[in-house]
Write a protein that holds these residues in place. Structure first.
Motif, mmCIF file in Angstrom:
data_model
loop_
_atom_site.group_PDB
_atom_site.id
_atom_site.type_symbol
_atom_site.label_atom_id
_atom_site.label_comp_id
_atom_site.label_asym_id
_atom_site.label_seq_id
_atom_site.Cartn_x
_atom_site.Cartn_y
_atom_site.Cartn_z
ATOM 1 N N PHE A 76 -8.442 -6.495 -3.036
ATOM 2 C CA PHE A 76 -7.200 -5.779 -3.202
ATOM 3 C C PHE A 76 -7.464 -4.279 -3.143
ATOM 4 N N VAL A 77 -6.746 -3.582 -2.249
ATOM 5 C CA VAL A 77 -7.067 -2.172 -2.036
ATOM 6 C C VAL A 77 -5.958 -1.211 -2.406
ATOM 7 N N GLU A 78 -4.822 -1.734 -2.877
ATOM 8 C CA GLU A 78 -3.669 -0.851 -3.036
ATOM 9 C C GLU A 78 -3.947 0.330 -3.961
ATOM 10 N N THR A 79 -4.789 0.107 -4.971
ATOM 11 C CA THR A 79 -5.056 1.200 -5.903
ATOM 12 C C THR A 79 -6.021 2.222 -5.306
ATOM 13 N N GLN A 80 -6.560 1.902 -4.136
ATOM 14 C CA GLN A 80 -7.503 2.832 -3.544
ATOM 15 C C GLN A 80 -6.785 3.799 -2.602
ATOM 16 N N SER A 81 -7.559 4.657 -1.954
ATOM 17 C CA SER A 81 -6.947 5.737 -1.191
ATOM 18 C C SER A 81 -6.342 5.245 0.129
ATOM 19 N N VAL A 82 -5.454 6.061 0.691
ATOM 20 C CA VAL A 82 -4.843 5.777 1.982
ATOM 21 C C VAL A 82 -5.917 5.566 3.041
ATOM 22 N N PHE A 83 -6.959 6.410 3.018
ATOM 23 C CA PHE A 83 -7.959 6.321 4.070
ATOM 24 C C PHE A 83 -8.791 5.059 3.970
ATOM 25 N N SER A 119 -7.752 2.249 2.618
ATOM 26 C CA SER A 119 -6.861 1.166 2.996
ATOM 27 C C SER A 119 -6.773 1.077 4.517
ATOM 28 N N MET A 120 -6.653 2.234 5.156
ATOM 29 C CA MET A 120 -6.546 2.302 6.608
ATOM 30 C C MET A 120 -7.809 1.748 7.269
#
Lengths: 400, 400
Positions: free
Chosen positions: B222-229, B231-232
């Motif tokens: 799960f990556v939602e709590t991580q940064s936009v970059f 996640s991208m």
């Protein structure tokens, strides 16, 4: 049949409680009432209530009548709660003693009265009105001196849930606080049952499966063991959404017949634009649906989540818009076609990330299960929007 | 910072163990070594091993050195196992006594030696070589007479797992048999730890999340709590599969430019054919992936599962092929175009159900995680096949 060869009624009971609904019904159909009752009596009452809940009412009542008085009352009590609430899954036998009981008396009474309790993790302490006052582990009992009253060493920092609390909430509580059982109380805070960790594991697995299947538009329950026709019936309506979406797409593309007539290769880019939008939209909605279910995301953060997804969509849209635009240019050497395609990929991906994250959030906010709403709807809506955007952009840029 | 305001080190520990990897690293970066050690010492050693496993090796070693000798040895032992095996998640403190110990001695020793055991559900009984021989619940201790040796009332019908057993297998065992802890043994059947039900709940939730995200091509964690970059970066490669697929679709459709030039409205049906194939394929692969994970489906049944999915695909294909064919006829009144569209929907849905169920089964059989393999690959492959089939059928039927 094979089942008859198992002699141990307890083992039969275990098999019973693990069977799928369809198979269970067939099984029970073929068994004598006395045999069914014999097997069910070896099971804890929450499991019996579960099995009876799956049977036709008439059959369930006949079985209930045949069962020993005491047990059947307990089960009837359980059947009166909704199946997916704390009341429906709770076990009505638990250990509860009054605040004045001493540790020594408690140990003695455990050895006499509470031999049948299925999951004896905690000793619940109730006040004179039967209201939940505290809890003690069995271990604490043996480490204090025998004449200490429960009131003196019980923990009053205790979680409880109401009979109508959703089973998913109960599961989250147990998972978060690593507890082995949650006490269930009624409206007046009287202790009426406990939900144990083994049932929570089943709930977590079931709920995850439900979410996964709903997102894929394949119903909410696992159907593989059921018949082809049942499986078909469950999947049919979800496909209908995408069928309607597809027919709408006819009309949308039909409106741009003129553009297509002049630049027929515009058609070649429909799959890539739909595919890129669809895939990023699925990523976004999956992350949101699962994040909400796991408690990683909070409805209050709706805008920060949606903006983050939009940012991801914009960046990925720019990257893939460029790649696909260049590929289009390489194949057809028509700058405006390539530009339209690249721009359409960019718009469709950004919008899909936005819509894919926003819709499940909004659904959750108005208390619709975000998993149901997400799969086929987002995909279909995005297909239509992508195709429309693409032709609109192309028509404008190419000046057709 | 806010964290400093929490005075209770145990609470700090709990927060530590629940944080996402990125945030935890930032946190620990800012804390003094002594403070970190203080917080970690309040946690059970399996959680400490978990946290240390996430830190850079240098930092982890520095912390280990500072921690009290006894605890740190235990943790170093845990760190030597793979994180997702029974060895990596087991708790090294458990209750184990020899077969000759009496119930009375056992209770006494529980009150003295075993006060620190985190999850005291079962008392494991080992023989003179430390090998696992049986198990007793704490409750059994208090219901037999105090001079009975453990050997006489222990249960010898005991499950155990090896240190290298996959955590998913451990979770399935606990879920299936409703047990609270599984003993972990090494190669020589010596008891080295236990995996407790609270960790199993976490595993089940994590594994379900992993499967869901992998199927959507959104990474495995799960990556939602991580940064936009971040996640991208995780989502980029999955989208690349669909980008390549889309570009292949250019060429496929390009080959049929002649047909398109003569019947430009063929383009209008691309979305519905892709959509119907894609959706039924997703349904099939989701049912198979989840069915395998839940143990509802077995690799041995591969052909019966695939044939059943194919049957569902044929029936649904017939229904929706007819509906969509009629809709096409209603709009364009060209029998052969309508026939091509209907036939393409039928073929594409049947094939998608077949491929969607077969691919995850085959992947599972060659030990590739079926969840990874499923989402983007099946969808992309099906898009191309659908489009090709459609134009091939249309070209043949229309005699272009």
């Amino acid at each position: 049949m094979l089942f008859d060869m198992i002699e141990d009624t307890e083992q039969k009971g275990t098999i019973f409680s693990e069977l799928d609904e369809d198979i269970l019904l067939n099984f029970i159909e073929e068994m004598k009432l006395d045999d069914i009752v014999g097997v069910l009596e070896s099971l804890p009452s929450d499991d019996v209530a579960d099995i009876l809940g799956k049977l036709p009412e008439k059959k369930a009542n006949a079985i209930l009548k045949k069962m020993k008085k005491e047990g059947s009352e307990e089960i009837e009590g359980l059947l009166s709660y909704e199946a997916d609430t704390a009341g429906g899954i709770m076990l009505p036998d638990f250990i509860a003693m009054s605040e004045k009981t001493t540790a020594g008396q408690a140990i003695e009474s455990l050895q006499k009265e509470y031999m049948d309790v299925e999951m004896p993790f905690y000793l619940y302490v109730v006040d004179e009105y039967g209201k939940l006052a505290g809890v003690s582990s069995l271990r604490q009992l043996v480490v204090v001196s025998p004449d200490t009253p429960l009131k003196d060493f019980m923990s009053t920092d205790i979680f409880s849930v109401q009979t109508d609390t959703d089973q998913e909430e109960v599961a989250k509580l147990v998972a978060r606080y690593d507890i082995l059982a949650v006490p269930v109380v009624n409206d007046t805070n009287e202790l009426v049952g406990i939900v144990t960790v083994d049932d929570v594991i089943d709930i977590i697995r079931e709920e995850a499966t439900e979410d996964i299947l709903k997102m894929a538009g394949a119903g909410g329950e696992f159907v593989e063991t059921q018949s082809v026709f049942k499986s078909m019936r469950i999947r049919l309506p979800w496909l209908f959404a995408s069928c309607i979406g597809g027919i709408i797409a006819f009309y949308v593309i039909g409106r741009f017949e003129g553009s297509l007539n002049r630049f027929v290769y515009l058609a070649a880019f429909i799959p890539v634009i739909m595919g890129m939008g669809g895939n990023i939209g699925t990523q976004s909605s999956t992350i949101v649906v699962r994040g909400l279910a796991m408690g990683h995301l909070n409805l209050r953060d709706i805008w920060s989540v949606v903006f983050k997804e939009l940012a991801v969509g914009l960046i990925l849209g720019l990257i893939y818009g460029t790649i696909i635009g260049l590929a289009a240019q390489a194949q057809y050497s028509l700058v405006f076609v390539a530009l339209s395609v690249g721009l359409a990929v960019f718009c469709s991906m950004s919008l899909a990330a936005l819509v894919g994250s926003l819709i499940p959030m909004l659904f959750a906010r108005i208390n619709i299960d975000p998993a149901v709403a997400t799969g086929p709807f987002v995909t279909t809506a995005m297909d239509i929007i992508s195709v429309f955007l693409y032709f609109q952009i192309a028509t404008t840029l190419l000046g057709i």
